[in-house]
Design a protein around this motif. Structure first.
Motif, PDB file in Angstrom:
ATOM      1  N   GLY A  61       0.776  -1.228   0.000  1.00  0.00           N
ATOM      2  CA  GLY A  61       0.000   0.000   0.000  1.00  0.00           C
ATOM      3  C   GLY A  61       0.804   1.272   0.000  1.00  0.00           C
ATOM      4  N   GLN A  62       2.114   1.172  -0.245  1.00  0.00           N
ATOM      5  CA  GLN A  62       2.961   2.362  -0.249  1.00  0.00           C
ATOM      6  C   GLN A  62       3.757   2.458  -1.554  1.00  0.00           C
ATOM      7  OE1 GLN A  62       5.280   1.737   3.368  1.00  0.00           O
ATOM      8  NE2 GLN A  62       3.941   3.116   4.498  1.00  0.00           N
ATOM      9  N   THR A  63       4.062   3.699  -1.947  1.00  0.00           N
ATOM     10  CA  THR A  63       4.896   3.916  -3.122  1.00  0.00           C
ATOM     11  C   THR A  63       6.355   3.632  -2.773  1.00  0.00           C
ATOM     12  OG1 THR A  63       3.417   5.734  -3.742  1.00  0.00           O
ATOM     13  CG2 THR A  63       5.468   5.540  -4.961  1.00  0.00           C
ATOM     14  N   ILE A  64       6.975   2.735  -3.523  1.00  0.00           N
ATOM     15  CA  ILE A  64       8.376   2.392  -3.268  1.00  0.00           C
ATOM     16  C   ILE A  64       9.303   3.245  -4.133  1.00  0.00           C
ATOM     17  CG2 ILE A  64      10.100   0.548  -3.334  1.00  0.00           C
ATOM     18  CD1 ILE A  64       7.917   0.310  -1.130  1.00  0.00           C
ATOM     19  N   CYS A  65       9.025   3.305  -5.436  1.00  0.00           N
ATOM     20  CA  CYS A  65       9.868   4.088  -6.333  1.00  0.00           C
ATOM     21  C   CYS A  65       9.224   4.163  -7.710  1.00  0.00           C
ATOM     22  CB  CYS A  65      11.265   3.472  -6.460  1.00  0.00           C
ATOM     23  SG  CYS A  65      11.256   1.844  -7.238  1.00  0.00           S
ATOM     24  N   THR A  66       9.743   5.041  -8.557  1.00  0.00           N
ATOM     25  CA  THR A  66       9.377   5.085  -9.966  1.00  0.00           C
ATOM     26  C   THR A  66      10.639   4.899 -10.794  1.00  0.00           C
ATOM     27  OG1 THR A  66       7.432   6.492  -9.639  1.00  0.00           O
ATOM     28  CG2 THR A  66       8.415   6.472 -11.835  1.00  0.00           C
ATOM     29  N   LEU A  67      10.640   3.889 -11.669  1.00  0.00           N
ATOM     30  CA  LEU A  67      11.778   3.586 -12.526  1.00  0.00           C
ATOM     31  C   LEU A  67      11.541   4.173 -13.915  1.00  0.00           C
ATOM     32  CD1 LEU A  67      12.093  -0.205 -11.571  1.00  0.00           C
ATOM     33  CD2 LEU A  67      13.274   1.732 -10.505  1.00  0.00           C
ATOM     34  N   GLU A  68      12.610   4.605 -14.576  1.00  0.00           N
ATOM     35  CA  GLU A  68      12.488   5.232 -15.891  1.00  0.00           C
ATOM     36  C   GLU A  68      13.323   4.489 -16.931  1.00  0.00           C
ATOM     37  OE1 GLU A  68      12.765   9.500 -16.141  1.00  0.00           O
ATOM     38  OE2 GLU A  68      12.472   9.706 -13.970  1.00  0.00           O
ATOM     39  N   LYS A  69      12.710   4.263 -18.092  1.00  0.00           N
ATOM     40  CA  LYS A  69      13.427   3.568 -19.164  1.00  0.00           C
ATOM     41  C   LYS A  69      14.620   4.394 -19.641  1.00  0.00           C
ATOM     42  CE  LYS A  69      11.629   0.891 -22.246  1.00  0.00           C
ATOM     43  NZ  LYS A  69      10.803   0.312 -23.321  1.00  0.00           N
ATOM     44  N   LYS A  70      14.441   5.704 -19.788  1.00  0.00           N
ATOM     45  CA  LYS A  70      15.510   6.534 -20.339  1.00  0.00           C
ATOM     46  C   LYS A  70      16.746   6.556 -19.439  1.00  0.00           C
ATOM     47  CE  LYS A  70      13.644  10.931 -18.587  1.00  0.00           C
ATOM     48  NZ  LYS A  70      13.069  12.243 -18.982  1.00  0.00           N
ATOM     49  N   LYS A  71      16.559   6.166 -18.167  1.00  0.00           N
ATOM     50  CA  LYS A  71      17.690   6.080 -17.242  1.00  0.00           C
ATOM     51  C   LYS A  71      18.244   4.660 -17.143  1.00  0.00           C
ATOM     52  CE  LYS A  71      16.187   9.928 -14.282  1.00  0.00           C
ATOM     53  NZ  LYS A  71      15.779  10.337 -12.897  1.00  0.00           N
ATOM     54  N   GLY A  72      17.659   3.752 -17.940  1.00  0.00           N
ATOM     55  CA  GLY A  72      18.123   2.365 -17.936  1.00  0.00           C
ATOM     56  C   GLY A  72      17.767   1.594 -16.681  1.00  0.00           C
ATOM     57  N   GLU A  73      16.682   2.019 -16.004  1.00  0.00           N
ATOM     58  CA  GLU A  73      16.334   1.417 -14.712  1.00  0.00           C
ATOM     59  C   GLU A  73      15.337   0.271 -14.814  1.00  0.00           C
ATOM     60  OE1 GLU A  73      16.760   5.507 -12.020  1.00  0.00           O
ATOM     61  OE2 GLU A  73      14.823   4.976 -12.909  1.00  0.00           O
ATOM     62  N   ILE A  74      14.705   0.093 -15.977  1.00  0.00           N
ATOM     63  CA  ILE A  74      13.621  -0.886 -16.072  1.00  0.00           C
ATOM     64  C   ILE A  74      14.145  -2.220 -16.594  1.00  0.00           C
ATOM     65  CG2 ILE A  74      11.397  -1.428 -17.133  1.00  0.00           C
ATOM     66  CD1 ILE A  74      10.741   1.517 -17.159  1.00  0.00           C
ATOM     67  N   ASP A  75      14.364  -3.158 -15.676  1.00  0.00           N
ATOM     68  CA  ASP A  75      14.696  -4.535 -16.019  1.00  0.00           C
ATOM     69  C   ASP A  75      14.054  -5.441 -14.982  1.00  0.00           C
ATOM     70  OD1 ASP A  75      16.771  -5.311 -13.838  1.00  0.00           O
ATOM     71  OD2 ASP A  75      17.536  -3.410 -14.611  1.00  0.00           O
TER      72      ASP A  75
END
Length: 506
Positions: A219-233
């Motif tokens: 029920g809590q926001t942990i983080c937001t990952l961004e493709k342009k930063k290469g964080e989404i895997d």
């Protein structure tokens, strides 16, 4: 910097005894594909229900800021009026009405207050072209496959000039081709300026098309990952979802307890009189005590039909061939006969056929074997409670109590209740049909661990799955089906994706 189309600030939503959302912050930029990811029960669907007005203003704390204005949605129509549309996994279509009637239901094309049906059909055709669906607008919804019905839902949203499209598990019930088509459509809609929020447990989809992915946990926001930063895997997403590294999606085991053959099929066939064709053809298969066998194959290969034909034949197929349990020939006239013989079947359709959604965990778990909690035909409620508490604890079912309605549970916890129901029946053979469909990676690991424990205790499992990784990661042996036939058998050591797919397309 791109314009922010949506901001949900410090959203808190509480149900009796449960805080489903705890100061969640969520921001979406115009024209992006933004995934909302998390384990079952993390709060994803609840957050989207707050946004769409299912949970009206005043039933939650925090602010919804859409296109720069604080919104107070009191009903779903309020969010629709400003260009927000949500499409759920359970499609909201009328099966006995036409495609064009569904697209413009409640939004009919009128002239001087009178519905212009000819113009409605023309407009519906325009919407179908936008989603690249080549069907006659006069076709009934019930005559379309699930993938095409999903596209009709999107066409319906486009007819209302949607700006922000929300899709909740849109590919959960789709085959690979339909899933790929849908993902391509989402990318095409992005080019048209439509912003999309997607909820999905399929991490490959997230990696493939997400611009951003926001992770929720408890029920809590942990983080937001961004493709342009290469964080989404996948590895990064899983770590944030479950709060720990999961180097092994499939728990380790050394299965040294495989025993004698407990089930055998010889020249087993099933003919569906309604379809007018054989759905299982001359199948030869065996299952040993303490073993997991996987049944692989493409959609329509006959895997579920094979399971149903063994489990008391609820579809009333015309059966041929021989089925034996512990070397003794069996003829099941009803599913109750199969249950008495020590078999259990966890259906792929847990909401439609597997559970009583409007009843409690207690009533669902006890349903498979009421005789086990009855004295002289009267249910012993104390025993029923003990049984439900046992499976709630042993299967780690997350619920406020055993009296919680099953329909209010997350998909993963519903699946655990379905599993608990059949374990209470005390089977020797457990058939699991798509056991982890629509549930998150953490809940999957828990179910895999339960499976390992069961076979270590001498149970045997037949697992049907459309996920090749699951088949390869959990099976001792694999049978592959194509067009109703078993086209091959692979041992764990020789099985890989190429071998399985070669047999599945044979």
């Amino acid at each position: 910097m791109a314009k922010v189309i949506l901001e949900m600030a410090q959203i808190t939503k509480t149900f009796p005894g449960v805080k489903a959302l705890d100061n969640v912050n969520f921001q979406v930029e115009a024209g992006e594909i933004h995934f909302l990811v998390g384990e079952n029960g993390a709060g994803k669907s609840t957050l989207m229900k707050v946004l769409s007005g299912v949970y009206p203003y005043g039933n939650y704390e925090g602010d919804i800021i859409y296109e720069g204005k604080v919104q107070q949605f009191n009903k779903i129509q309020d969010s629709v009026d400003v260009g927000i549309a949500i499409i759920y996994q359970e499609l909201a279509l009328f099966p006995d009405l036409s495609v064009y009637e569904n697209i413009y239901m409640g939004n009919e094309v009128k002239y001087k207050g009178v519905i212009n049906w000819n113009q409605t059909i023309v407009k519906a055709k325009e919407m179908l072209d936008k989603v690249n669906l080549k069907v006659n607008p006069e076709t009934l919804i019930k005559d379309l496959g699930v993938g095409k019905q999903q596209l009709v839902e999107i066409a319906k949203a486009l007819s209302k000039r949607v700006k922000l499209l929300i899709l909740d598990e849109p590919t959960a019930a789709l085959n690979e081709d339909d899933s790929e088509n849908l993902l391509e459509l989402i990318k095409a809609l992005k080019k048209q300026g439509i912003t999309c929020i997607m909820i999905s447990h399929k991490l490959k989809e997230v990696v493939a098309i997400a611009d951003k992915a926001t992770i929720l946990r408890d029920g809590q926001t942990i983080c937001t990952l961004e493709k342009k930063k290469g964080e989404i895997d996948e590895r990064t997403i899983i770590r944030h979802m479950v709060g720990r590294e999961m180097n092994q999606i499939y728990p380790e085991r050394e299965n040294k307890n495989i025993g004698d053959t407990i089930l055998e099929l010889v020249n087993w066939s099933a003919y569906d009189t309604q379809l007018g064709r054989a759905v299982v053809k001359d199948a030869n298969m065996h299952l040993r005590r303490g073993e997991i066998i996987g049944i692989a194959g493409l959609m329509g290969a006959g895997r579920t039909e094979l399971a149903l034909s063994m489990f008391g034949n609820p579809k009333n197929y015309k059966l041929m061939g021989n089925l034996a349990l512990n070397s003794k020939p069996q003829t099941f006239k009803h599913t109750s006969d199969a249950i008495k013989a020590g078999m259990a079947y966890v259906t792929e359709d847990r909401k439609g056929n597997g559970l009583f959604l409007l009843n409690t965990i207690t009533k669902n778990v006890s349903a498979s074997k009421l005789s086990g909690i009855a004295n002289n035909g009267i249910i012993n409620t104390n025993e029923e409670i003990k049984v439900a508490e046992h499976y709630k604890k042993s299967l780690h079912i997350k619920a406020s109590s055993i009296e919680q309605l099953v329909g209010k549970l997350s998909g993963g916890n519903q699946q655990k209740v379905s599993l608990g129901k059949w374990l209470f029946a005390g089977p020797n053979i457990l058939i699991l049909d798509e056991p982890t469909r629509g549930i998150d990676v953490g809940a999957k690991f828990e179910i895999y661990s339960v499976m390992n424990t069961l076979i270590e205790n001498g149970m045997s499992i037949i697992m049907i799955s459309s996920e090749l990784g699951e088949i390869l990661g959990m099976s001792d042996r694999i049978y592959v089906m194509a067009e109703g036939r078993i086209t091959g058998e692979l041992n764990r050591s020789e099985a890989d994706q190429e071998n399985v797919m070669a047999l599945a397309t044979k």
